[in-house]
Design a protein around this motif. Sequence first.
Motif, mmCIF file in Angstrom:
data_model
loop_
_atom_site.group_PDB
_atom_site.id
_atom_site.type_symbol
_atom_site.label_atom_id
_atom_site.label_comp_id
_atom_site.label_asym_id
_atom_site.label_seq_id
_atom_site.Cartn_x
_atom_site.Cartn_y
_atom_site.Cartn_z
ATOM 1 N N MET A 163 0.830 -1.169 0.000
ATOM 2 C CA MET A 163 0.000 0.000 0.000
ATOM 3 C C MET A 163 0.883 1.243 0.000
ATOM 4 N N TYR A 164 0.513 2.195 -0.810
ATOM 5 C CA TYR A 164 1.265 3.453 -0.879
ATOM 6 C C TYR A 164 0.308 4.555 -1.297
ATOM 7 N N ARG A 165 0.306 5.644 -0.553
ATOM 8 C CA ARG A 165 -0.507 6.800 -0.936
ATOM 9 C C ARG A 165 0.259 8.071 -0.615
ATOM 10 N N LEU A 166 0.317 8.967 -1.577
ATOM 11 C CA LEU A 166 1.022 10.239 -1.451
ATOM 12 C C LEU A 166 -0.003 11.362 -1.505
ATOM 13 N N THR A 167 0.068 12.278 -0.540
ATOM 14 C CA THR A 167 -0.801 13.452 -0.524
ATOM 15 C C THR A 167 0.078 14.690 -0.407
ATOM 16 N N ILE A 168 -0.200 15.669 -1.265
ATOM 17 C CA ILE A 168 0.550 16.924 -1.251
ATOM 18 C C ILE A 168 -0.442 18.043 -0.952
ATOM 19 N N ASP A 169 -0.163 18.808 0.098
ATOM 20 C CA ASP A 169 -1.031 19.913 0.507
ATOM 21 C C ASP A 169 -0.237 21.209 0.598
ATOM 22 N N ASN A 170 -0.955 22.309 0.580
ATOM 23 C CA ASN A 170 -0.375 23.644 0.800
ATOM 24 C C ASN A 170 0.800 23.954 -0.110
ATOM 25 N N GLU A 171 0.719 23.492 -1.356
ATOM 26 C CA GLU A 171 1.817 23.764 -2.284
ATOM 27 C C GLU A 171 1.852 25.257 -2.599
ATOM 28 N N GLN A 172 3.040 25.838 -2.517
ATOM 29 C CA GLN A 172 3.237 27.273 -2.720
ATOM 30 C C GLN A 172 3.663 27.566 -4.157
ATOM 31 N N PRO A 173 3.351 28.767 -4.655
ATOM 32 C CA PRO A 173 3.842 29.152 -5.986
ATOM 33 C C PRO A 173 5.377 29.173 -5.997
ATOM 34 N N LEU A 174 5.937 28.903 -7.154
ATOM 35 C CA LEU A 174 7.397 28.914 -7.288
ATOM 36 C C LEU A 174 7.945 30.324 -7.120
ATOM 37 N N THR A 175 9.075 30.419 -6.442
ATOM 38 C CA THR A 175 9.760 31.711 -6.337
ATOM 39 C C THR A 175 10.975 31.758 -7.256
ATOM 40 N N SER A 176 11.465 30.592 -7.669
ATOM 41 C CA SER A 176 12.661 30.547 -8.518
ATOM 42 C C SER A 176 12.334 30.798 -9.991
ATOM 43 N N ILE A 177 11.080 30.578 -10.375
ATOM 44 C CA ILE A 177 10.664 30.864 -11.748
ATOM 45 C C ILE A 177 9.644 31.993 -11.654
ATOM 46 N N THR A 178 10.157 33.213 -11.703
ATOM 47 C CA THR A 178 9.290 34.375 -11.545
ATOM 48 C C THR A 178 8.569 34.693 -12.847
ATOM 49 N N LEU A 179 7.536 35.473 -12.727
ATOM 50 C CA LEU A 179 6.783 35.913 -13.896
ATOM 51 C C LEU A 179 7.688 36.709 -14.847
ATOM 52 N N ASP A 180 8.581 37.518 -14.278
ATOM 53 C CA ASP A 180 9.505 38.293 -15.116
ATOM 54 C C ASP A 180 10.423 37.384 -15.936
ATOM 55 N N VAL A 181 10.891 36.300 -15.327
ATOM 56 C CA VAL A 181 11.765 35.356 -16.039
ATOM 57 C C VAL A 181 10.991 34.662 -17.159
ATOM 58 N N VAL A 182 9.760 34.253 -16.868
ATOM 59 C CA VAL A 182 8.928 33.588 -17.879
ATOM 60 C C VAL A 182 8.636 34.540 -19.032
ATOM 61 N N LYS A 183 8.294 35.782 -18.716
ATOM 62 C CA LYS A 183 7.985 36.767 -19.759
ATOM 63 C C LYS A 183 9.216 37.053 -20.613
ATOM 64 N N LEU A 184 10.376 37.124 -20.004
ATOM 65 C CA LEU A 184 11.617 37.316 -20.761
ATOM 66 C C LEU A 184 11.869 36.114 -21.670
ATOM 67 N N PHE A 185 11.644 34.915 -21.165
ATOM 68 C CA PHE A 185 11.843 33.687 -21.937
ATOM 69 C C PHE A 185 10.925 33.661 -23.156
ATOM 70 N N ILE A 186 9.661 34.088 -22.955
ATOM 71 C CA ILE A 186 8.681 34.074 -24.042
ATOM 72 C C ILE A 186 8.827 35.291 -24.951
ATOM 73 N N GLY A 187 9.321 36.390 -24.390
ATOM 74 C CA GLY A 187 9.457 37.618 -25.175
ATOM 75 C C GLY A 187 8.267 38.549 -25.022
ATOM 76 N N ILE A 188 7.700 38.585 -23.830
ATOM 77 C CA ILE A 188 6.539 39.420 -23.550
ATOM 78 C C ILE A 188 6.970 40.579 -22.653
ATOM 79 N N THR A 189 6.483 41.772 -22.951
ATOM 80 C CA THR A 189 6.782 42.920 -22.092
ATOM 81 C C THR A 189 5.538 43.471 -21.397
ATOM 82 N N ALA A 190 4.367 43.230 -21.962
ATOM 83 C CA ALA A 190 3.117 43.755 -21.387
ATOM 84 C C ALA A 190 2.743 42.981 -20.122
ATOM 85 N N ASN A 191 1.918 43.613 -19.289
ATOM 86 C CA ASN A 191 1.481 43.001 -18.036
ATOM 87 C C ASN A 191 0.042 42.506 -18.080
ATOM 88 N N ASP A 192 -0.652 42.700 -19.172
ATOM 89 C CA ASP A 192 -2.078 42.396 -19.219
ATOM 90 C C ASP A 192 -2.394 40.902 -19.222
#
Length: 156
Positions: free
Chosen positions: A1-30
């Motif tokens: 028997m094996y059961r895994l439960t994950i709770d209270n997962e937090q948003p990533l801090t190492s992959i920021t929105l600014d980094v993702v937008k730079l990777f994709i090439g987006i400058t707008a905030n909308d």
Amino acid sequence: MYRLTIDNEQPLTSITLDVVKLFIGITANDEDEMLEKMVNAALRYAEDYTGNVFAKADVTILSSRDNILVVGKIDTEKELNVTVDGNPVNAVVTGNNIHVGYSGLIEVNYSTVENVPPPVAIFIMQETAKMYERGVESIVSPDTKLLSRYVNLAVC
């Protein structure tokens, strides 16, 4: 028997929105809210595919085996609780294994720290970029080669 439960997962801090937008090439905030949902969808996919935890979260593992594979990186500043049939016991943590040394229904509770290896971060950003290009918040035909090294095979 094996059961895994994950709770209270937090948003990533190492992959920021600014980094993702730079990777994709987006400058707008909308489209920030949509991008955050896409990053979370890519993170969930990576965690589901690998059976691992990359974000900060609370983990509960129920097992009938006395040697348990850790998912995620244990937060050593928080308590690791182990019980066998509801009774607290001591356990030995070695690398990514928890050895209990007793038989019965084992419950392990611990918290993880954020630990996103570079290949997983690249996967998350690539899949976010693909979702953004398609305009949908779901992953289609992901390239999972970047994740293969981080797959946990749970023993049931």
